[in-house]
Enzyme design. Structure first.
Site, PDB file in Angstrom:
ATOM      1  N   ASP A 448       0.842  -1.191   0.000  1.00 32.81           N
ATOM      2  CA  ASP A 448       0.000   0.000   0.000  1.00 32.81           C
ATOM      3  C   ASP A 448       0.878   1.243   0.000  1.00 32.81           C
ATOM      4  O   ASP A 448       2.086   1.184   0.267  1.00 32.81           O
ATOM      5  CB  ASP A 448      -1.007  -0.009   1.152  1.00 32.81           C
ATOM      6  CG  ASP A 448      -0.341   0.197   2.511  1.00 32.81           C
ATOM      7  OD1 ASP A 448       0.902   0.386   2.553  1.00 32.81           O
ATOM      8  OD2 ASP A 448      -1.041   0.178   3.522  1.00 32.81           O
ATOM      9  N   GLU A 491      -5.891   2.344  -0.450  1.00 34.63           N
ATOM     10  CA  GLU A 491      -4.583   2.517  -1.087  1.00 34.63           C
ATOM     11  C   GLU A 491      -3.795   1.217  -1.122  1.00 34.63           C
ATOM     12  O   GLU A 491      -2.587   1.219  -1.364  1.00 34.63           O
ATOM     13  CB  GLU A 491      -3.781   3.601  -0.335  1.00 34.63           C
ATOM     14  CG  GLU A 491      -3.296   3.195   1.059  1.00 34.63           C
ATOM     15  CD  GLU A 491      -4.320   3.467   2.153  1.00 34.63           C
ATOM     16  OE1 GLU A 491      -3.925   3.577   3.308  1.00 34.63           O
ATOM     17  OE2 GLU A 491      -5.533   3.577   1.822  1.00 34.63           O
TER      18      GLU A 491
END
Length: 573
Positions: A448, A491
């Protein structure tokens, strides 16, 4: 029974009888002609493959000269090696072109392993030749020469397959082709005999007992091949120039060439200097093998002459059969012309129309629908069927397009265009089943974006979306086909490589991390935003492998990467 049906049946029975008889006779003649054509192609390929094998053998002479060269290197020897390699490449290109022309293969399978082995062997030679003479140990020299030796059997394997095809089509030339193969082997073993002296000549050292033994074994094999070539022609089956060419082989190679090798052996046993290096030996020894190539070409020419004669005979037979068949068909056509024009031809047209409709070809409407008989009724019905089928096909295409679009939207992340989490689970589960069945290692890379929340807070969610899109694009470009990439949520992204070990997965993750870090994002206000990501890698194998376990292990590794400072790759324990 209607007259039209009775006439059709009678015509069909008569036509079947005639066509069956003519078809059988023509098929036999055509198969024989086709076999001879294939045999000629195989014979031509045999010649090309033998020439390629000879060029590979010839290349070893300049290779030996370069490997035994002193410093500074002799440009003339390197130039001879370059020309020999160009001749080899040309022979292989011609062989591959023949394969493509005859069999339609864009990249012939027979050539793939040969090209790969040739590239590896040349790379080994170039690496060793660029080293200092003191660094060219006997082991390295033997390894380089051995790689060159391994090339010729690959070409000779292709020769064997095509030669067998020629022999099946032309049993008369089998003995000539066997002698041709012996001639090719004679050239190869002659080259091997000379290559045995490469290391002693290059290192200026005496031959060891194993090399003396190898020379003796190769001389015995050469004598055996010569005897086999002579024995196969003792019944008078040799071509006209065979004895003359064989006499030159005996005089030049078995006399001068083997005499040169014997002289080096004698100098080695006496402890004298050889008086030559590998390049000088190649210049004197290689030309003595030229008569062997003349022997091969003489035998191949004889085989081609015999094969061409058989092919011409088969073509003549085929022409006679075809001419007879045409005459019979013309007579039958005259007798059945009226029936064909009023009944058979219209029915055949209707049949073809039905076949087109059955195959989904709606481009042409049925003609003749103005007729006022049964055939006209059928053609009008076919036209109606065509119209209905076109409408139904259009509706089906629209329905399928809508289904495909809905499926694509259901499986795709709207922002990045990657697979979403649901689609990733489906695809990875299928790969997981295959990995269990094959007991393969399966890896997962979870990553991420670092400090993504602060990006949203400082620059806004639109900038955050740009970061996600940019990261997805960078990672997609770094991955190969077959590797699953998805947005796992927020994300966070996930990658499942194909057939990847733990070490390979870590290397992939490091490559992705570096690519992301090296691609800054330029914002609308000109500010440059540098983006990094943290990675967690996990892998497992065996029947108990679980996707949830893999993701959990990768998530723990990802958490560890963030705890250690972010912008790094961590592997599950």
């Amino acid at each position: 029974m209607k007259i039209s049906r009775l006439l059709t049946l009678s015509t069909a029975v008569l036509a079947l009888l005639v066509f069956g008889m003519l078809g059988h006779i023509t098929r036999e003649a055509w198969l024989h002609y086709d076999d001879t054509s294939a045999g000629l192609q195989a014979l031509r390929l045999t010649q090309r493959a033998m020439i390629a094998a000879e060029k590979l053998s010839f290349e070893r002479g300049p290779v030996n000269a370069v490997l035994g060269d002193r410093q500074p290197a002799d440009p003339a020897r390197r130039d001879r090696l370059t020309r020999a390699r160009a001749a080899t490449d040309l022979a292989l290109i011609q062989l591959e072109r023949e394969l493509q022309n005859d069999f339609g293969t864009q990249h012939p399978v027979e050539m793939a392993s040969l090209y790969q082995a040739l590239a590896e062997a040349r790379n080994t030679v170039d690496t060793l030749a660029s080293a200092a003479p003191a660094e060219r140990t006997p082991e390295l020299l033997k390894n380089a020469i051995g790689r060159m030796f391994a090339l010729v059997p690959l070409a000779l394997d292709a020769v064997g397959g095509y030669t067998l095809a020629s022999e099946r089509a032309y049993p008369r030339i089998s003995r000539t082709l066997i002698k041709t193969r012996y001639a090719v082997e004679l050239r190869e073993y002659a080259g091997r005999l000379g290559s045995v002296l490469t290391v002693p000549l290059a290192k200026r050292q005496a031959l060891v007992p194993a090399e003396h033994e190898q020379l003796e074994m190769l001389r015995g094999r050469l004598a055996q091949l010569r005897q086999q070539i002579q024995a196969l022609g003792e019944d008078g089956g040799n071509p006209a120039g065979f004895n003359t060419v064989m006499a030159r082989v005996d005089e030049i190679y078995f006399g001068t060439g083997l005499g040169l090798v014997a002289g080096i052996e004698a100098a080695s046993r006496a402890g004298r200097d050889y008086g030559m290096d590998t390049g000088q030996f190649a210049q004197r020894y290689v030309p003595t093998m030229t008569p062997i190539l003349s022997l091969r070409d003489e035998l191949l020419q004889e085989a081609q002459t015999q094969a061409q004669s058989d092919h011409e005979h088969a073509r003549t037979e085929l022409l006679i059969v075809c001419s007879s068949g045409v005459a019979i068909l013309l007579a039958l056509t005259l007798l059945l012309l009226i029936v064909r024009r009023r009944v058979i031809v219209p029915l055949l047209r209707a049949t073809r129309a039905v076949i087109r409709l059955g195959n989904g070809d709606y481009s042409r409407d049925s003609s003749g629908s103005q007729r006022a008989d049964e055939i006209g009724d059928m053609l009008r019905a076919l036209s109606t069927l065509r119209t209905n089928s076109i409408e139904r096909q259009q509706l089906e295409l629209e329905r399928q397009h809508l289904i495909d679009e809905l499926r694509r939207r259901a499986d795709t992340d709207y922002l990045t265009g990657l697979l979403n989490r649901r689609a990733f689970t489906t695809a990875s589960t299928q790969r997981l089943r295959r990995a269990r069945g094959r007991n393969e290692t399966l890896a997962v890379v979870l990553f991420d974006i670092d400090h993504f929340k602060s990006v949203n807070d400082s620059h806004g969610h639109e900038t955050g979306d740009q970061v996600l899109i940019r990261v997805a694009s960078v990672v997609r470009e770094e991955l190969r086909d077959g590797e699953i990439l998805a947005r796992h949520g927020g994300e966070e992204f996930v990658v499942m490589p194909a057939h990847c070990t733990q070490e390979q997965a870590c290397a992939l993750a490091e490559r992705l991390r570096s690519a992301i870090a090296s691609e800054p994002l330029t914002l609308a206000d000109g500010h440059i935003l540098r983006v990094t990501a943290s990675f967690g890698v996990a892998s497992a194998a065996g029947p108990q492998i679980s996707l949830d376990d893999l993701l959990h292990a990768a998530d723990l590794a990802l958490y560890r990467a963030k705890r250690k400072g972010r912008n790094r790759v961590e592997s599950a324990a």
